[in-house]
Design an enzyme around this catalytic site. Structure first.
Site, PDB file in Angstrom:
ATOM      1  N   GLY A 126       6.990 -37.588  -7.564  1.00 25.89           N
ATOM      2  CA  GLY A 126       5.921 -38.549  -7.810  1.00 25.89           C
ATOM      3  C   GLY A 126       4.598 -37.867  -7.563  1.00 25.89           C
ATOM      4  N   THR A 131      -7.847 -27.588 -15.020  1.00 27.90           N
ATOM      5  CA  THR A 131      -6.849 -26.548 -14.809  1.00 27.90           C
ATOM      6  C   THR A 131      -6.238 -26.203 -16.167  1.00 27.90           C
ATOM      7  OG1 THR A 131      -5.110 -28.180 -14.362  1.00 27.90           O
ATOM      8  CG2 THR A 131      -6.349 -27.349 -12.478  1.00 27.90           C
ATOM      9  N   GLY A 190      -3.546 -23.722 -16.754  1.00 27.98           N
ATOM     10  CA  GLY A 190      -2.364 -22.869 -16.671  1.00 27.98           C
ATOM     11  C   GLY A 190      -2.701 -21.415 -16.419  1.00 27.98           C
ATOM     12  N   GLY A 230      -6.313 -20.207 -15.723  1.00 20.82           N
ATOM     13  CA  GLY A 230      -7.021 -20.481 -14.482  1.00 20.82           C
ATOM     14  C   GLY A 230      -7.630 -21.861 -14.458  1.00 20.82           C
ATOM     15  N   ASP A 255       0.017 -30.846  -9.088  1.00 19.74           N
ATOM     16  CA  ASP A 255      -0.084 -31.650  -7.873  1.00 19.74           C
ATOM     17  C   ASP A 255      -0.357 -30.775  -6.654  1.00 19.74           C
ATOM     18  OD1 ASP A 255       0.456 -33.894  -9.391  1.00 19.74           O
ATOM     19  OD2 ASP A 255       2.614 -33.804  -9.001  1.00 19.74           O
ATOM     20  N   ARG A 291       9.070 -21.396  -7.672  1.00 23.08           N
ATOM     21  CA  ARG A 291      10.169 -22.116  -7.061  1.00 23.08           C
ATOM     22  C   ARG A 291      10.537 -23.307  -7.939  1.00 23.08           C
ATOM     23  NH1 ARG A 291       7.202 -22.540  -1.098  1.00 23.08           N
ATOM     24  NH2 ARG A 291       7.089 -20.283  -0.693  1.00 23.08           N
TER      25      ARG A 291
END
Length: 337
Positions: free
Chosen positions: A39, A219, A221, A224, A251, A285
């Site tokens: 979320g 933003t 990606g 930058g 987020d 991650r």
């Protein structure tokens, strides 16, 4: 000590890995689904807390196993979740997330308990807001609640950040009490379309603030992040990494940004550098909340890169906060979508 207040969504993410994202009408084979807390609101709260801020969260979960798991993760991240409502009549919100081999994703959201959040819940969650605090909002809860939260926090001297995601379908009244809009390339284009302003995202970072009456940080990606300070474009290059999963990267950026700005500890360019480094680590991650790094995992040097334009002596490193907009309505106890 300043506090980051977050009002927003809590979802359980159903993550499925696929070789390539499906096109319209196409069926693709994926991995077994993995469930993890997420979320946008919850992710940003956890990111701000792991960045070292005191964080208070207002939201809602169902009275179910998914909701209890989310509350456990918030607790472990040291987020004050005492204003998270447990709803017995709705399931915890769900996000179905497909991630391809390049780390790109597609997301479908079922709001569930998020839709049961009320105006009274928001007022209660923001009762302790003080000057110097930061409020972070997104658009995965009813927009009437977003407007109410911004108005309440602004009236108490907070700096208000809106991550306009998902992209809004209208902006009437939405930005009245917003100091800083954080958007990606698609979201800034959606805002530009609503405002009738043409341009690329780099151009819109400079062109939209006087039209929308809010500073903008975009933003982009691998390109930058960008903002405008007193007419000068500030660009923070992205850290080059191999992405495993981009879910939650934006987020992470927003949460670290808010934590860095709380109490005026950092100017906007330095906060952008820190947020960029955190989000770059997150995309290496998998998952959303699980991928968000703790501040001790970031490089020690947090100064802006040499290629950033130095703010002028007369230029504040933060957009000037707005005065609160005049209130035109009394909040009701329940707000529809």
């Amino acid at each position: 000590m300043s506090t980051v207040f977050v009002v927003g969504s809590l979802n359980i993410d159903q993550n499925i890995r696929v070789h390539s994202l499906p096109r319209a009408g196409e069926t693709v084979r994926g991995s077994d689904a993995l469930f993890s807390p997420g979320g946008k609101g919850g992710n940003q709260a956890v990111a701000a807390a792991r960045a070292g801020a005191a964080v208070t969260f207002t939201g809602a979960v169902g009275d179910d196993a998914h909701g209890r798991r989310i509350l456990e993760v918030l607790s472990r991240a040291h987020v004050d979740a005492s204003h998270v409502q447990i709803i017995s009549t709705a399931a915890t919100g769900t996000a179905i997330i497909a991630v391809d081999d390049q780390g790109e994703n597609q997301i479908i959201i079922s709001p569930g308990a998020n839709s049961a959040l009320t105006a009274a819940d928001v007022e209660g969650g923001l009762a302790a807001v003080r000057p110097g605090d930061v409020l972070v909002l997104q658009l995965e809860i009813p927009t009437a609640l977003v407007r109410q939260a911004a108005r309440t926090a602004k009236s108490r001297g907070a700096f208000v950040i809106l991550n306009a995601a998902p992209a809004p379908r209208q902006i009437d009244g939405l930005l009245d009490d917003v100091d800083l809009l954080v958007v990606n390339e698609q979201e800034i284009q959606a805002l530009a379309d609503l405002a009738g302003v043409p341009g690329t995202y780099r151009e819109l970072v400079k062109a939209l603030p006087p039209v929308l009456d809010a500073a903008i940080l975009c933003t982009a990606g691998a390109e930058g992040s960008f903002t405008d300070l007193d007419g000068e474009l500030v660009h923070v290059p992205a850290t080059k990494v191999t992405a495993a999963d981009t879910t939650g990267a934006g987020d992470t950026f927003v949460g670290y940004l808010a934590a860095s700005l709380a109490g005026g500890k950092r100017g906007l360019p330095a906060a952008m550098v820190r947020a960029s480094r955190a989000s770059a680590l997150a995309v290496t991650r998998t998952g959303a909340m699980e991928s968000i790094p703790w501040q001790h995992e970031l490089p020690v040097d947090e100064a802006p890169a040499n290629n950033l334009p130095a703010p002028k002596a007369s230029t504040p490193e933060l957009p000037a906060p707005k005065a609160p907009a005049p209130s035109t309505a009394t909040p009701s106890s329940a707000v529809p979508n």
